[in-house]
Design an enzyme around this catalytic site. Structure first.
Site, PDB file in Angstrom:
ATOM      1  N   ASP A  96     -35.752 -18.771 -71.102  1.00  0.00           N
ATOM      2  CA  ASP A  96     -34.398 -18.506 -71.583  1.00  0.00           C
ATOM      3  C   ASP A  96     -33.744 -17.544 -70.609  1.00  0.00           C
ATOM      4  OD1 ASP A  96     -32.124 -17.950 -73.349  1.00  0.00           O
ATOM      5  OD2 ASP A  96     -33.386 -18.715 -74.953  1.00  0.00           O
TER       6      ASP A  96
ATOM      7  N   ASP B  91     -32.334 -20.584 -82.336  1.00  0.00           N
ATOM      8  CA  ASP B  91     -32.309 -20.670 -80.877  1.00  0.00           C
ATOM      9  C   ASP B  91     -33.726 -20.388 -80.389  1.00  0.00           C
ATOM     10  OD1 ASP B  91     -31.526 -20.893 -78.298  1.00  0.00           O
ATOM     11  OD2 ASP B  91     -30.124 -19.210 -78.320  1.00  0.00           O
ATOM     12  N   ALA B  92     -34.478 -21.463 -80.159  1.00  0.00           N
ATOM     13  CA  ALA B  92     -35.905 -21.319 -79.870  1.00  0.00           C
ATOM     14  C   ALA B  92     -36.295 -21.994 -78.558  1.00  0.00           C
ATOM     15  CB  ALA B  92     -36.731 -21.899 -81.010  1.00  0.00           C
ATOM     16  N   LYS B  93     -35.420 -22.847 -78.031  1.00  0.00           N
ATOM     17  CA  LYS B  93     -35.636 -23.492 -76.733  1.00  0.00           C
ATOM     18  C   LYS B  93     -37.047 -24.053 -76.594  1.00  0.00           C
ATOM     19  CE  LYS B  93     -31.654 -21.475 -74.706  1.00  0.00           C
ATOM     20  NZ  LYS B  93     -31.337 -20.336 -75.556  1.00  0.00           N
ATOM     21  N   ARG B  94     -37.487 -24.764 -77.610  1.00  0.00           N
ATOM     22  CA  ARG B  94     -38.796 -25.385 -77.571  1.00  0.00           C
ATOM     23  C   ARG B  94     -38.735 -26.716 -76.831  1.00  0.00           C
ATOM     24  NH1 ARG B  94     -39.528 -20.668 -79.516  1.00  0.00           N
ATOM     25  NH2 ARG B  94     -41.128 -20.275 -81.062  1.00  0.00           N
TER      26      ARG B  94
END
Lengths: 276, 276
Positions: A96, B91-94
């Site tokens: 991120d 919002d974890a952007k996995r």
């Protein structure tokens, strides 16, 4: 665990095996459900029966997160149980902007903050250098960057051509400038051994984490032929093939048998290459 | 919350504001530390004072993970506290191979498994379609895919040229085939408003999540000029500009003032566009 220590462990154990702890509470032997933390109990028994045969353990964060608080407790306890002679690698595929990656670094590297003290973490490259840097600010810790993944969907973008290079090659080139081979490894899917040559051209000395041997179909022989360098430079992961070798009470013994088969194969490969 | 419900909320509240709950225990007013869960208490007061002005809340998973078990408890409780009229976006952007993304989906979408019941999750595209599909198997849930991010490092790869297109454009083209605009949104960094035109060509009807307004330097006016479509099609996020408007005891009132300013600007923009 630094690069030199990792290489020493590889030579001592004659192994470059990483065991993936993708522990699914639905798939572990039923008698373990009587323990206060069945997943931790499973992991402990796997570790107890294999730690002399492997140089790294790689819990897959998703499997723990899926169980909420109970899962995080299992993950924290597991991270603390992995013995000193093994690299503690969390497979979390984070990445991120800077202030957020810094928080992920605290989560997995800073025991005082979170209870976890991993040595290394898998990181996704799409957001560029800022995804990676905050992890490297923790002295001695590793980033294991996704380069070429072993899944079908990996082809969606990783093989796109930018000039005469593929995207995954551009990722390596950029990342080579972000850290040295003492702080950065690359994830390289073993189902595409033909690409190892291209990768070794760009990253001759880096450690490569190869996740796809076993259930995902990669061949240890082929991976080693193209991937081994003079200091080994490979960590080959097997998860399901080892930890679920048996779903009965003998799971830990059967896991050891499977790990031993791989270690023995690796021992021969290391000898042939003149590393041990 | 489905697409139609989201659009109804936007029209009713005259707002397309998403409030980012990047709650850092080091930055919240000190008196909150006397509460059993200071981060939860902070979030509750922010939500209580702003929920009529915004249509989404977006906790940033990293900030919670960095605190280990205590952080996950705050995150679970926060997810449950977000009121029904607001999209619950993690919002974890996995993003990982199929069986692993399925576990991440359980973690954030399946309340029975993890305690969390988010409506939507940010996902990284590097591993392709399998990173996305398991999330879509949860009926009515959204994937918010990283396309163009607002950080400097976003340039490392997202603008690489593949033929006459940039990588981020190829990501949109591929992802358009993975799900419709009722299940997929795209993350588009607001510091690059000139790219909105290109994105709207490829995704005229999708909702775009714009994370960079405020602390990251984007302009609401410019984003709206290029990004608004006939059903709005934008969620504009502000985190630090709202939740840390004051670090004193009046933080919730000051957060409301900042949210109100944005909502009033948005109301005018929605009127000008003929949406309300």
């Amino acid at each position: 665990m630094n690069r030199q220590q990792l290489i020493e462990q590889i030579k001592k154990k004659k192994s470059f095996l990483c065991i993936g702890l993708d522990t699914d509470i639905e798939l572990i032997p039923r008698f373990l459900l009587d323990f206060p933390d069945p997943v931790l109990e499973f992991n402990k028994r796997i570790i107890d029966s294999t730690y002399d045969l492997c140089v790294a353990y790689k819990p897959n964060s998703a499997f723990y997160e899926s169980r909420g608080i109970a899962g995080w407790q299992s993950l924290i306890q597991t991270s603390q149980y992995i013995p000193a002679g093994c690299l503690r690698l969390i497979d979390a595929k984070r990445g991120d902007i800077g202030n957020t990656s810094a928080m992920y670094a605290k989560a997995f590297f800073d025991e005082k903050s979170s209870g976890m003290n991993f040595d290394a973490i898998t990181v996704a490259p799409y957001m560029g250098i800022e995804s990676v840097k905050p992890f490297l600010e923790f002295e001695g810790k590793w980033v294991v960057l996704l380069v070429l993944t072993s899944n079908e969907g990996g082809k969606d973008f990783q093989f796109l051509k930018i000039g005469d290079q593929c995207l995954f090659e551009r990722v390596i080139e950029a990342a080579n400038g972000w850290a040295g081979n003492d702080r950065m490894m690359y994830v390289v899917g073993a189902t595409r051994s033909e690409e190892f040559k291209a990768i070794r051209k760009l990253a001759p000395d880096h450690f490569l984490l190869v996740p796809g041997v076993g259930a995902q179909g990669g061949s240890l022989q082929e991976v080693s032929r193209y991937g081994l360098n003079k200091e080994c430079g490979l960590l080959v992961n097997s998860s399901r093939g080892i930890i679920y070798a048996s779903k009965e009470n003998d799971f830990a013994e059967r896991a050891r048998e499977e790990a031993l088969k791989l270690q023995q194969e690796m021992s021969i490969l290391l000898e042939e290459k003149g590393i041990i």
